[in-house]
Design a protein around this motif. Structure first.
Motif, PDB file in Angstrom:
ATOM      1  N   ASP A  73      35.157  56.812  28.627  1.00  0.00           N
ATOM      2  CA  ASP A  73      35.609  55.743  29.510  1.00  0.00           C
ATOM      3  C   ASP A  73      36.932  55.232  28.942  1.00  0.00           C
ATOM      4  N   ILE A 127      31.375  38.729  36.310  1.00  0.00           N
ATOM      5  CA  ILE A 127      30.879  40.059  36.673  1.00  0.00           C
ATOM      6  C   ILE A 127      30.108  40.001  37.987  1.00  0.00           C
ATOM      7  N   GLU A 161      31.527  41.322  42.061  1.00  0.00           N
ATOM      8  CA  GLU A 161      30.899  42.622  42.311  1.00  0.00           C
ATOM      9  C   GLU A 161      31.008  43.043  43.776  1.00  0.00           C
ATOM     10  N   HIS A 190      34.581  43.952  44.781  1.00  0.00           N
ATOM     11  CA  HIS A 190      34.963  45.241  44.217  1.00  0.00           C
ATOM     12  C   HIS A 190      34.383  46.397  45.029  1.00  0.00           C
ATOM     13  N   LEU A 237      38.192  46.346  39.265  1.00  0.00           N
ATOM     14  CA  LEU A 237      37.522  47.180  38.266  1.00  0.00           C
ATOM     15  C   LEU A 237      37.969  46.798  36.869  1.00  0.00           C
ATOM     16  N   GLU A 248      34.798  44.430  36.636  1.00  0.00           N
ATOM     17  CA  GLU A 248      33.662  45.276  36.983  1.00  0.00           C
ATOM     18  C   GLU A 248      33.585  46.611  36.252  1.00  0.00           C
ATOM     19  N   GLY A 249      34.379  46.812  35.210  1.00  0.00           N
ATOM     20  CA  GLY A 249      34.303  48.062  34.467  1.00  0.00           C
ATOM     21  C   GLY A 249      32.930  48.250  33.844  1.00  0.00           C
ATOM     22  N   SER A 250      32.481  49.485  33.787  1.00  0.00           N
ATOM     23  CA  SER A 250      31.152  49.744  33.238  1.00  0.00           C
ATOM     24  C   SER A 250      31.089  49.493  31.739  1.00  0.00           C
ATOM     25  N   SER A 251      32.215  49.682  31.052  1.00  0.00           N
ATOM     26  CA  SER A 251      32.255  49.463  29.602  1.00  0.00           C
ATOM     27  C   SER A 251      33.219  48.351  29.198  1.00  0.00           C
ATOM     28  N   ARG A 275      36.087  45.113  30.385  1.00  0.00           N
ATOM     29  CA  ARG A 275      36.510  44.139  31.404  1.00  0.00           C
ATOM     30  C   ARG A 275      37.595  43.266  30.789  1.00  0.00           C
ATOM     31  N   TYR A 311      28.196  46.534  25.966  1.00  0.00           N
ATOM     32  CA  TYR A 311      28.851  46.648  27.271  1.00  0.00           C
ATOM     33  C   TYR A 311      28.129  45.910  28.407  1.00  0.00           C
ATOM     34  N   THR A 312      27.121  45.137  28.106  1.00  0.00           N
ATOM     35  CA  THR A 312      26.361  44.473  29.172  1.00  0.00           C
ATOM     36  C   THR A 312      27.109  43.270  29.726  1.00  0.00           C
TER      37      THR A 312
END
Length: 337
Positions: free
Chosen positions: A97, A136, A140, A143, A158, A162-165, A167, A220-221
């Motif tokens: 990522d 987040i 959402e 996004h 993103l 909203e990035g998965s890993s 922000r 990353y949560t």
């Protein structure tokens, strides 16, 4: 005892912290297991927070020797370059990522944050930490709508929220903490480094222990426990690195291999992506499993980074290209040499 500087006027402790961030990233990307007692999993919490904190540190150090217009203009160029390099290197095929676009956006904000008072920055760090879970959730739906409509604006939502890993909203808190930290480190001396290293290590350890006892604690949560732990751990690492530089201030050459590597993180980040992409392609062709999670890959990246950076320094250390191939070009175009 004053902070340890290299002959070129760079803070050795900060360069060592950059090296730690780079090596931590290699472990996070390629370690095939969490290691004994999950110690290697700490790199998943540390890496991006440490990089973001160091963006704040670098911006504040640059502001000490550059005018606002020069710093901001250079940061715009740097941001665009990092975003371009991130999007381009995403096409290479590495199972990573890519953090470069996020750091690009962050560097632009950091160029403005450095002109705020220290107290304001400390408050902002707390606010970004506290409101990360809210941000987040709040962005959402927007996004998803932007992504489904094919709008390029979905990159902004993103990267920001909203990035998965990663922000940028969260990373701004860590960057603010970095600016506050480097300002304090200019004042507090060796005793402050010792106290900071011990206090923040204890705080990070206590947070880790408590959170792990209460619920499943994952990186990353974006929850407050995780974001706060990341920041405490990153600050502790910078304090330890600064203390190490002070201890070896009379023999800086002992730390030179780490410091030189830390000055070349962008080149080595891109090299890592190219090497991992090549390895994954080869692994798929040879039926090795198609993944880059391997102790051999991890060790190879670490050795490559240290050897390449130090060979470059030995051969070109006295030239305009001393910092590294990508760093030299980016430094010239952005004015932050």
């Amino acid at each position: 005892m004053t902070a340890a500087f290299s002959p070129g006027g760079r803070l050795i402790g900060i360069d060592i912290a950059r090296c730690v961030a780079l090596l931590s990233m290699f472990v996070a990307h390629t370690a095939p297991s969490p290691g004994p007692a999950g110690v290697l999993n700490l790199t998943e919490f540390l890496t991006v927070a440490l990089f973001a904190l160091l963006v704040g540190v670098s911006a504040d150090l640059s502001a000490d020797r550059m005018t606002f217009s020069a710093l901001f203009a250079g940061s715009v160029v740097r941001a665009l370059a990092l975003i371009f390099l991130g999007l381009w290197s995403d096409t290479w095929g590495a199972q990573v990522d890519n953090v470069l676009p996020y750091l690009g956006v962050l560097s632009l904000f950091a160029a403005l944050l450095v002109y705020l008072p220290t107290v304001v920055l400390a408050v902002l760090a707390l606010l970004f930490w506290w409101f990360t879970p809210w941000a987040i959730t709040a962005f959402e739906e927007l996004h998803v709508q932007l992504y489904q409509s094919g709008s390029w604006m979905h990159y902004l939502t993103l990267w920001m929220f909203e990035g998965s890993s990663y922000r940028v909203f969260t990373m701004l808190g860590w960057a603010c903490a970095g600016i506050v930290l480097i300002r304090l480190m200019h004042r507090w001396g060796a005793v402050g480094d010792i106290a900071g290293a011990l206090v923040f290590t204890l705080a990070a350890g206590s947070t880790w222990w408590y959170a792990s006892q209460q619920f499943e604690f994952f990186p990353y949560t974006g929850n407050r426990w995780e974001v706060g732990f990341d920041m405490l751990l990153a600050v502790a690492i910078v304090c330890w690195c600064s203390l190490l530089a002070r201890i070896f201030s009379s023999r800086p050459s002992a730390l030179e291999p780490l410091a030189v590597t830390g000055r070349m993180t962008l080149t080595l980040y891109l090299a890592q992506l190219a090497l991992l992409a090549g390895y994954v392609k080869l692994a798929q062709e040879k039926s090795w499993g198609g993944t880059d999670d391997s102790w051999w890959v991890m060790a190879g990246l670490i050795i490559f980074a240290l050897v390449f950076a130090n060979l470059w320094h030995r051969l070109l250390g006295g030239t305009f290209a001393a910092r590294g191939p990508v760093e030299t070009v980016l430094g010239w175009v952005s004015g932050r040499r």
